[in-house]
Enzyme design. Structure first.
Site, mmCIF file in Angstrom:
data_model
loop_
_atom_site.group_PDB
_atom_site.id
_atom_site.type_symbol
_atom_site.label_atom_id
_atom_site.label_comp_id
_atom_site.label_asym_id
_atom_site.label_seq_id
_atom_site.Cartn_x
_atom_site.Cartn_y
_atom_site.Cartn_z
ATOM 1 N N GLU A 47 0.806 -1.454 -0.077
ATOM 2 C CA GLU A 47 0.084 0.166 -0.064
ATOM 3 C C GLU A 47 0.873 1.330 -0.105
ATOM 4 O O GLU A 47 1.980 1.203 0.285
ATOM 5 C CB GLU A 47 -0.954 0.010 1.364
ATOM 6 C CG GLU A 47 -1.853 -1.155 1.125
ATOM 7 C CD GLU A 47 -2.652 -0.982 2.217
ATOM 8 O OE1 GLU A 47 -3.860 -1.788 2.353
ATOM 9 O OE2 GLU A 47 -2.691 -0.470 3.257
ATOM 10 N N GLU A 58 -1.063 -9.678 -6.930
ATOM 11 C CA GLU A 58 -0.956 -10.205 -8.223
ATOM 12 C C GLU A 58 0.181 -9.403 -9.124
ATOM 13 O O GLU A 58 0.780 -10.198 -9.786
ATOM 14 C CB GLU A 58 -2.286 -10.412 -8.991
ATOM 15 C CG GLU A 58 -3.336 -11.305 -8.330
ATOM 16 C CD GLU A 58 -4.234 -10.402 -7.422
ATOM 17 O OE1 GLU A 58 -5.314 -10.985 -7.079
ATOM 18 O OE2 GLU A 58 -3.724 -9.168 -6.782
#
Length: 135
Positions: A47, A58
């Site tokens: 993040e 991913e």
């Protein structure tokens, strides 16, 4: 490629999930992908204070695929903090389509799904090639 060892793939996803950087959402995610040469590559979410530039697990997994020699994904597992299967977001489905194709398997709560089931009528390299041949 032989049968997918789903428990091992989920275990790899859980292990990398513990390395996620998720101080804002408190929602760590791990992903593990089986490559056509037998390698398993992983990624975790990262993040950022500018929420829109978060890197999904991913994305890291796809980056590791290319950083370690390339290939094509055969299967992948993505998990939440409790180790439960998560389905990829739309952006990640497009990334997985590009790097695994329509037959790639994705773990889900109801069992493996193909990318064709997750992203029907996907946009791909064939669409770009069709336009290139017209011009």
């Amino acid at each position: 490629m032989s049968k997918v060892d789903w428990p091992a793939l989920r275990k790899a996803a859980v292990e990398v999930m513990h390395r996620a950087y998720a101080p804002y959402s408190k929602f760590p995610v791990g992903a593990a992908g089986l490559v056509d040469d037998g390698r398993v590559v992983v990624g975790c979410n990262v993040e950022n204070a500018a929420y829109g530039v978060v890197l999904c697990a991913e994305c890291g997994m796809v980056s590791q695929l290319h950083a370690t020699g390339g290939g094509r994904f055969v299967a992948m597992a993505c998990v939440d903090a409790d180790g439960h299967p998560l389905l990829p977001c739309g952006r990640c489905r497009q990334l997985l389509w590009e790097n695994g194709g329509p037959k790639m398997l994705v773990d889900s709560k109801d069992g493996p799904l193909t990318m064709a089931e997750l992203l029907p009528r996907a946009f791909g390299v064939e669409d770009l090639e069709a336009i290139a041949h017209e011009h």
